[in-house]
Structure formats: structure tokens, C-alpha cells
Design a protein around this motif. Structure first.
Motif, PDB file in Angstrom:
ATOM      1  N   ARG A 197       0.849  -1.183   0.000  1.00 14.12           N
ATOM      2  CA  ARG A 197       0.000   0.000   0.000  1.00 14.12           C
ATOM      3  C   ARG A 197       0.898   1.250   0.000  1.00 14.12           C
ATOM      4  O   ARG A 197       1.786   1.364   0.847  1.00 14.12           O
ATOM      5  CB  ARG A 197      -0.903  -0.007   1.232  1.00 14.12           C
ATOM      6  CG  ARG A 197      -1.789  -1.253   1.336  1.00 14.12           C
ATOM      7  CD  ARG A 197      -2.688  -1.192   2.544  1.00 14.12           C
ATOM      8  NE  ARG A 197      -1.974  -1.186   3.796  1.00 14.12           N
ATOM      9  CZ  ARG A 197      -1.814  -2.255   4.593  1.00 14.12           C
ATOM     10  NH1 ARG A 197      -2.340  -3.412   4.257  1.00 14.12           N
ATOM     11  NH2 ARG A 197      -1.152  -2.155   5.713  1.00 14.12           N
ATOM     12  N   THR A 198       0.643   2.160  -0.940  1.00 12.24           N
ATOM     13  CA  THR A 198       1.421   3.405  -0.986  1.00 12.24           C
ATOM     14  C   THR A 198       0.969   4.312   0.150  1.00 12.24           C
ATOM     15  O   THR A 198      -0.232   4.541   0.288  1.00 12.24           O
ATOM     16  CB  THR A 198       1.188   4.131  -2.340  1.00 12.24           C
ATOM     17  OG1 THR A 198       1.457   3.206  -3.380  1.00 12.24           O
ATOM     18  CG2 THR A 198       2.070   5.355  -2.477  1.00 12.24           C
ATOM     19  N   PRO A 199       1.901   4.839   0.938  1.00 13.13           N
ATOM     20  CA  PRO A 199       1.464   5.743   2.004  1.00 13.13           C
ATOM     21  C   PRO A 199       0.824   7.019   1.440  1.00 13.13           C
ATOM     22  O   PRO A 199       1.154   7.431   0.326  1.00 13.13           O
ATOM     23  CB  PRO A 199       2.749   6.076   2.768  1.00 13.13           C
ATOM     24  CG  PRO A 199       3.879   5.526   1.988  1.00 13.13           C
ATOM     25  CD  PRO A 199       3.338   4.595   0.949  1.00 13.13           C
ATOM     26  N   ILE A 200      -0.057   7.582   2.205  1.00 12.46           N
ATOM     27  CA  ILE A 200      -0.739   8.807   1.766  1.00 12.46           C
ATOM     28  C   ILE A 200      -0.834   9.783   2.926  1.00 12.46           C
ATOM     29  O   ILE A 200      -1.271   9.413   4.022  1.00 12.46           O
ATOM     30  CB  ILE A 200      -2.124   8.489   1.149  1.00 12.46           C
ATOM     31  CG1 ILE A 200      -2.856   9.797   0.822  1.00 12.46           C
ATOM     32  CG2 ILE A 200      -2.979   7.585   2.035  1.00 12.46           C
ATOM     33  CD1 ILE A 200      -4.010   9.630  -0.156  1.00 12.46           C
ATOM     34  N   ARG A 206      -6.274   1.509   2.163  1.00 16.83           N
ATOM     35  CA  ARG A 206      -5.307   2.341   2.897  1.00 16.83           C
ATOM     36  C   ARG A 206      -6.002   2.984   4.098  1.00 16.83           C
ATOM     37  O   ARG A 206      -7.101   3.519   3.975  1.00 16.83           O
ATOM     38  CB  ARG A 206      -4.719   3.398   1.975  1.00 16.83           C
ATOM     39  CG  ARG A 206      -3.890   2.734   0.872  1.00 16.83           C
ATOM     40  CD  ARG A 206      -3.040   3.732   0.152  1.00 16.83           C
ATOM     41  NE  ARG A 206      -3.800   4.557  -0.762  1.00 16.83           N
ATOM     42  CZ  ARG A 206      -3.250   5.514  -1.513  1.00 16.83           C
ATOM     43  NH1 ARG A 206      -1.956   5.781  -1.426  1.00 16.83           N
ATOM     44  NH2 ARG A 206      -3.989   6.229  -2.349  1.00 16.83           N
ATOM     45  N   VAL A 207      -5.325   2.931   5.230  1.00 15.39           N
ATOM     46  CA  VAL A 207      -5.895   3.505   6.452  1.00 15.39           C
ATOM     47  C   VAL A 207      -4.881   4.481   7.056  1.00 15.39           C
ATOM     48  O   VAL A 207      -3.738   4.115   7.335  1.00 15.39           O
ATOM     49  CB  VAL A 207      -6.268   2.427   7.491  1.00 15.39           C
ATOM     50  CG1 VAL A 207      -6.971   3.075   8.687  1.00 15.39           C
ATOM     51  CG2 VAL A 207      -7.169   1.355   6.884  1.00 15.39           C
ATOM     52  N   ASP A 261      -1.068   3.509   7.165  1.00 10.57           N
ATOM     53  CA  ASP A 261      -0.518   3.795   5.836  1.00 10.57           C
ATOM     54  C   ASP A 261      -0.318   5.277   5.576  1.00 10.57           C
ATOM     55  O   ASP A 261      -0.135   5.684   4.418  1.00 10.57           O
ATOM     56  CB  ASP A 261      -1.470   3.245   4.760  1.00 10.57           C
ATOM     57  CG  ASP A 261      -1.748   1.764   4.958  1.00 10.57           C
ATOM     58  OD1 ASP A 261      -0.801   1.014   5.215  1.00 10.57           O
ATOM     59  OD2 ASP A 261      -2.931   1.377   4.881  1.00 10.57           O
ATOM     60  N   GLY A 262      -0.417   6.096   6.606  1.00  9.24           N
ATOM     61  CA  GLY A 262      -0.249   7.517   6.360  1.00  9.24           C
ATOM     62  C   GLY A 262      -0.997   8.314   7.408  1.00  9.24           C
ATOM     63  O   GLY A 262      -1.421   7.768   8.432  1.00  9.24           O
ATOM     64  N   ALA A 263      -1.158   9.609   7.133  1.00 11.03           N
ATOM     65  CA  ALA A 263      -1.770  10.464   8.143  1.00 11.03           C
ATOM     66  C   ALA A 263      -2.689  11.494   7.500  1.00 11.03           C
ATOM     67  O   ALA A 263      -2.462  11.945   6.371  1.00 11.03           O
ATOM     68  CB  ALA A 263      -0.676  11.169   8.942  1.00 11.03           C
ATOM     69  N   LEU A 264      -3.728  11.836   8.244  1.00 15.54           N
ATOM     70  CA  LEU A 264      -4.590  12.972   7.906  1.00 15.54           C
ATOM     71  C   LEU A 264      -4.267  14.031   8.963  1.00 15.54           C
ATOM     72  O   LEU A 264      -4.432  13.793  10.155  1.00 15.54           O
ATOM     73  CB  LEU A 264      -6.065  12.559   7.959  1.00 15.54           C
ATOM     74  CG  LEU A 264      -7.091  13.649   7.647  1.00 15.54           C
ATOM     75  CD1 LEU A 264      -6.890  14.239   6.257  1.00 15.54           C
ATOM     76  CD2 LEU A 264      -8.516  13.083   7.741  1.00 15.54           C
ATOM     77  N   VAL A 265      -3.787  15.178   8.492  1.00 20.73           N
ATOM     78  CA  VAL A 265      -3.186  16.147   9.413  1.00 20.73           C
ATOM     79  C   VAL A 265      -3.872  17.498   9.295  1.00 20.73           C
ATOM     80  O   VAL A 265      -4.023  18.034   8.187  1.00 20.73           O
ATOM     81  CB  VAL A 265      -1.686  16.331   9.087  1.00 20.73           C
ATOM     82  CG1 VAL A 265      -1.030  17.200  10.141  1.00 20.73           C
ATOM     83  CG2 VAL A 265      -0.986  14.991   8.988  1.00 20.73           C
ATOM     84  N   GLY A 266      -4.269  18.043  10.427  1.00 19.26           N
ATOM     85  CA  GLY A 266      -4.859  19.378  10.464  1.00 19.26           C
ATOM     86  C   GLY A 266      -3.795  20.425  10.729  1.00 19.26           C
ATOM     87  O   GLY A 266      -3.075  20.855   9.837  1.00 19.26           O
TER      88      GLY A 266
END
Ligand code: PGA
Length: 251
Positions: free
Chosen positions: A2-5, A207-208, A229-234
Motif C-alpha cells: 500500500r502506498t502511504p498517503i 489504505r488507512v 498507511d499515512g496520516a490525515l493532518v490538520g
């Protein structure tokens, strides 16, 4: 694999002029970085302006919400048709939308289906509040949110969805989930729910991301976890230097 996002959720920050500056800086900074998908999610009012900056770069563009109808008498709403000509991603069911604007699991499910039908990649947010966390209800609650979000989706569509696990008590508070605990919620409750609905293979393809006070100095600890698999960042996505450090930390 899984490609990180990594996605920057700018929330209700940045005028169009400010958004152009930030997008420029990000695009320049990531030009030589490969192996991670980078997505900027400005407010609706800046989507058109930021599109002109990210076009022909590898930086993706996303909206922060969407209504499920294509057009009509829905004052103040933005439709999938409108977004499809501007961007490729859309955040759906963010906890701030659920908490402050009455979004429900049913509505989020409708939005996911419509987004996919318009070739928009949904970034679907799930996560428990503090009381649920303290009561030991996290696993069941998050699993339920995932099942409601994916209800009625084909396996072919399901694999296109990105899920963001964002414990509400960690958003904008400077507190984060323990990375190993976040990993096990993602593995057991999120991938576990998807495996029950579809198959282990579908669960492994999705991807999570983790979200909630991700900063340059803690991003590594989340990325070191096998199911993240990555981060959602504020907050930390609003300055070019700190966002660049996050992008690098995702590799
Ligand atoms: P935060 O926000 O990084 O400022 O905690 C995350 C989010 O709400 O997506």
C-alpha cells in the motif's frame, strides 16, 4: 504494497491568496519526493485557485465535504459534479462534520457511493470520542462506523476508499493515540470489519491513515506501525516546513 498517503486537512483556514502560497511552497518542496501520495484539502473557496498550482505536479487535491445530490435546491451545498472538475479526493464524515453539523452514518454512506460514482476518492473519517474511549467502547464503535460507511459498496469500490482513524479526543488537542493502540484498532476494528464484509484481501488493500495531533516529531511512530498507511493532518499541515517534515516522515 500500500502506498502511504498524507493529506493536509486545512479545515476553515486559508483565504484563496494564502492557500496559493502554501500550495506553491508544498509543490516545490515535494518535487523530488517519491513513494508517498501527498494531498492538499483546502476549503471550497480555495479549491479552484489551488487547482491551478497543483496541476501538472504530483500533489493531489481534495475537498473537505460534499453533498450527495448532483444539483438542485440545496442552498450552501457543493455537489460531486462540481468537485469532480476540481479535485480527485474528498474527505467525508470528518468528526467535526458529525459533531457540529449533524452528519450521520447514513449520510456518510450515501456520500461515499456518490463520490465513487464521480471518480472522487473518499477519505472517510471514523473515530471514538473521549467518553467512548474511556468506557472501552472504541473497538465496537469504530467497527460499527466502518460497517455503516461501507454498507452496499461492491468490493471493487470498497478498495478505492481511504479510511482515516481519528480519535476525536486527539484532534487538535496535542494528545495522540498510542501508536500501537491505534494500530490495533485499525487492524482489528477497521480492517477486521472490512474483512468480515468482503474478504481479507480487500481489507489488506485498503489504505488507512491515522489522524489526531500528528506532528513532525511523532509521525514516525505512527508510520512504523504495520496497519497505518499515512496520516490525515490538520494543524501541522498549515505551514510548509512542518508539512514537508511530515511528508518525509511518512516515507
Ligand atoms: P489535527 O487535525 O492534526 O489538527 O489534530 C486532524 C484532523 O482533524 O484531520
Amino acid at each position: 504494497m500500500r502506498t502511504p498517503i498524507i493529506a493536509g486537512n486545512w479545515k476553515m483556514h486559508k483565504t484563496a491568496a494564502e492557500a496559493i502560497q502554501l500550495a506553491h511552497a508544498v509543490c516545490e518542496a515535494v518535487v523530488d519526493i517519491n513513494g508517498v501520495d501527498v494531498v492538499l484539502c483546502p476549503p471550497f473557496t480555495a479549491l479552484g485557485a489551488v487547482k491551478t498550482i497543483v496541476e501538472n505536479t504530483k500533489v493531489g487535491l481534495g475537498a473537505q465535504n460534499m453533498y450527495w445530490e448532483e444539483q438542485g435546491a440545496f442552498t450552501g451545498e457543493v455537489s460531486p459534479l462540481m468537485l469532480a472538475e476540481l479535485c480527485g479526493y474528498v474527505i467525508l464524515g470528518h468528526s467535526e462534520r458529525r459533531q457540529f453539523f449533524g452528519e450521520t452514518d447514513e449520510g456518510v454512506n450515501k456520500k461515499i457511493k456518490v463520490a465513487l460514482a464521480h471518480n472522487l476518492t473518499p477519505i472517510v473519517c471514523v473515530g471514538e470520542n473521549l467518553a467512548q474511549n474511556e468506557a472501552g467502547e472504541t473497538a465496537a464503535f469504530v467497527g460499527g462506523q466502518v460497517k455503516a460507511a461501507f454498507a452496499g459498496l461492491s468490493a471493487e469500490d470498497a478498495v478505492k476508499v481511504i479510511v482515516a482513524y481519528e480519535p476525536i479526543w486527539a484532534i487538535g488537542t496535542g494528545k495522540t493515540a498510542d501508536p500501537a493502540t491505534a494500530n490495533s484498532i485499525i487492524g482489528l476494528s477497521i480492517r477486521g470489519a472490512i474483512a468480515e464484509m468482503y474478504s481479507e484481501s480487500v481489507a489488506q488493500q485498503i489504505r488507512v491513515q491515522y489522524g489526531g495531533s500528528v506532528k513532525p516529531d511523532n509521525v514516525d511512530s505512527f508510520m512504523a506501525q504495520p496497519d497505518i498507511d499515512g496520516a490525515l493532518v490538520g494543524g501541522a499541515s498549515l505551514k510548509p516546513d512542518s508539512f514537508l517534515a511530515l511528508v518525509k516522515g511518512t516515507l
